[in-house]
Design a protein around this motif. Structure first.
Motif, PDB file in Angstrom:
ATOM      1  N   LEU A 129      69.215  18.917  22.308  1.00 12.77           N
ATOM      2  CA  LEU A 129      69.409  17.984  21.208  1.00 12.77           C
ATOM      3  C   LEU A 129      70.289  18.585  20.125  1.00 12.77           C
ATOM      4  CD1 LEU A 129      68.712  15.260  19.951  1.00 12.77           C
ATOM      5  CD2 LEU A 129      66.664  16.313  18.962  1.00 12.77           C
ATOM      6  N   LEU A 130      70.052  19.866  19.794  1.00 12.89           N
ATOM      7  CA  LEU A 130      70.876  20.550  18.794  1.00 12.89           C
ATOM      8  C   LEU A 130      72.324  20.659  19.243  1.00 12.89           C
ATOM      9  CD1 LEU A 130      71.014  22.096  16.126  1.00 12.89           C
ATOM     10  CD2 LEU A 130      70.408  24.181  17.368  1.00 12.89           C
ATOM     11  N   THR A 131      72.523  20.989  20.537  1.00 10.52           N
ATOM     12  CA  THR A 131      73.886  21.074  21.090  1.00 10.52           C
ATOM     13  C   THR A 131      74.603  19.734  21.007  1.00 10.52           C
ATOM     14  OG1 THR A 131      73.147  22.797  22.628  1.00 10.52           O
ATOM     15  CG2 THR A 131      75.235  21.700  23.126  1.00 10.52           C
ATOM     16  N   LEU A 185      59.813  21.787  26.143  1.00  9.79           N
ATOM     17  CA  LEU A 185      60.045  21.347  24.761  1.00  9.79           C
ATOM     18  C   LEU A 185      61.169  22.146  24.105  1.00  9.79           C
ATOM     19  CD1 LEU A 185      56.411  20.806  23.409  1.00  9.79           C
ATOM     20  CD2 LEU A 185      58.102  19.062  23.973  1.00  9.79           C
ATOM     21  N   VAL A 186      61.187  23.470  24.303  1.00 10.41           N
ATOM     22  CA  VAL A 186      62.246  24.307  23.727  1.00 10.41           C
ATOM     23  C   VAL A 186      63.610  23.925  24.289  1.00 10.41           C
ATOM     24  CG1 VAL A 186      63.139  26.661  23.571  1.00 10.41           C
ATOM     25  CG2 VAL A 186      60.690  26.227  23.253  1.00 10.41           C
ATOM     26  N   THR A 187      63.658  23.717  25.613  1.00 10.25           N
ATOM     27  CA  THR A 187      64.926  23.323  26.253  1.00 10.25           C
ATOM     28  C   THR A 187      65.426  21.995  25.712  1.00 10.25           C
ATOM     29  OG1 THR A 187      64.268  24.468  28.287  1.00 10.25           O
ATOM     30  CG2 THR A 187      66.048  22.855  28.456  1.00 10.25           C
ATOM     31  N   PHE A 188      64.533  21.050  25.540  1.00 10.04           N
ATOM     32  CA  PHE A 188      64.911  19.741  24.997  1.00 10.04           C
ATOM     33  C   PHE A 188      65.456  19.877  23.580  1.00 10.04           C
ATOM     34  CE2 PHE A 188      63.804  15.919  22.574  1.00 10.04           C
ATOM     35  CZ  PHE A 188      64.520  14.971  23.284  1.00 10.04           C
ATOM     36  N   GLY A 189      64.822  20.737  22.784  1.00 11.27           N
ATOM     37  CA  GLY A 189      65.293  20.955  21.419  1.00 11.27           C
ATOM     38  C   GLY A 189      66.688  21.553  21.380  1.00 11.27           C
ATOM     39  N   ILE A 190      66.915  22.533  22.268  1.00 14.22           N
ATOM     40  CA  ILE A 190      68.248  23.159  22.317  1.00 14.22           C
ATOM     41  C   ILE A 190      69.306  22.139  22.725  1.00 14.22           C
ATOM     42  CG2 ILE A 190      69.646  24.870  23.538  1.00 14.22           C
ATOM     43  CD1 ILE A 190      67.120  26.620  23.708  1.00 14.22           C
TER      44      ILE A 190
END
Length: 307
Positions: A56-58, A49-54
């Motif tokens: 998406l932000l990128t 989940l954290v990796t996906f969020g990063i």
């Protein structure tokens, strides 16, 4: 076994099956009503989940940067397009101004600004070099007849001391372009002299034309010799009765006289339209680029300002 015994056995079997079925259904219910995982699996899930969020932000940041870049490029395209439109407008305006003998003071201010940029950014030098290449290419492809009657006319006012105050016309000093104008005119002198010497070496008789009065002939001869010219066939300057003539009429009449005398005008070279237009202009005319438009006949008085 008696009938009663069979009946009791069936009831016992039914109760046993019911008890098992109830426990299986209860077990299924527990599984379907919640998800149980080990701590290791939970760690992997949270990390994903954290990796996906990063990611998406990128992606959002990249899209923002790309949008800003596109907006900047669009603004640049609009600015370049406007500059191109202004340049084309002024180019056409200058052409018709020269063609019709209009005054330089009537030029739109935007055209004066672009004239300065035309010189400062080196476009005038590039145009001049390319034009010289075209002229030289033409004369390299043909040879004069050795009867001396195939002549080339050159407007020598392009290299004579000028009768024009450039700063009065365009005030180049206000744009910080006084030096760049002097450099451009020096380049013009050098390239015209080089062309003159090549034509002469190829055997072309050269007739020099000037708008200046004949009374300035001695000073003109001295200047031409001092800057490297020599060996021309004839130097034509205005007689007293030609001083009131329009310069186009003056050049046309002189060319008509040459043709009556049997000369064949192979080419005319000038940066001014008045020397290139009108009857008896010969086989080819070559217009040298001229970033500063002016009319000689309005400034006949002599000055010491170099071209």
């Amino acid at each position: 076994m008696s009938a009663y015994g069979h009946e009791m056995e069936r009831e016992h079997s039914t109760q046993t099956l019911s008890s098992r079925g109830g426990s299986e259904m209860g077990s299924r219910y527990v599984v379907e009503s919640g998800i149980y995982m080990t701590s290791f699996a939970a760690t992997i899930f949270i990390g994903a989940l954290v990796t996906f969020g990063i990611l998406l932000l990128t992606l959002l940041i990249a899209l923002t940067v790309m949008l800003q870049s596109c907006q900047s490029k669009s603004a640049g395209v609009v600015e370049i397009g406007k500059l191109s439109d202004d340049y084309n407008y002024c180019k056409i305006y200058v052409f018709h101004a020269e063609l019709n003998g209009l005054e330089a003071d009537d030029f739109p201010s935007i055209c004066k600004d672009l004239t300065v940029r035309y010189i400062k950014e080196g476009q005038y030098a590039r145009d001049l070099n390319f034009t010289m290449w075209v002229v030289e290419g033409y004369f390299n492809s043909i040879t004069p007849v050795y009867d001396g009657l195939d002549v080339v006319l050159m407007d020598i006012d392009d290299v004579l001391p000028s009768n024009i105050h450039y700063t009065n016309l365009y005030r180049f000093d206000q744009y910080g372009c006084t030096d760049c104008v002097e450099e451009a005119m020096h380049l013009k002198h050098m390239l015209i002299l080089r062309l003159y010497m090549k034509l002469q070496a190829s055997g072309w008789p050269l007739i020099l034309l000037s708008r200046k009065p004949e009374e300035m002939q001695n000073a003109t001869l001295e200047h031409l010799i001092s800057v490297g010219y020599g060996g021309w066939s004839s130097l034509i300057m205005r007689l007293d009765n030609e001083m009131e003539m329009n310069s186009r009429e003056y050049f046309s009449r002189r060319r008509a006289v040459m043709q009556k005398e049997g000369f064949r005008i192979t080419g005319i070279i000038s940066s001014q339209m008045d020397a290139l237009t009108g009857p008896f202009s010969g086989k080819r005319v070559f217009k040298l680029p001229n970033p500063i438009y002016y009319r000689f006949e309005h400034h006949i008085e002599s000055t010491n300002i170099p071209l």
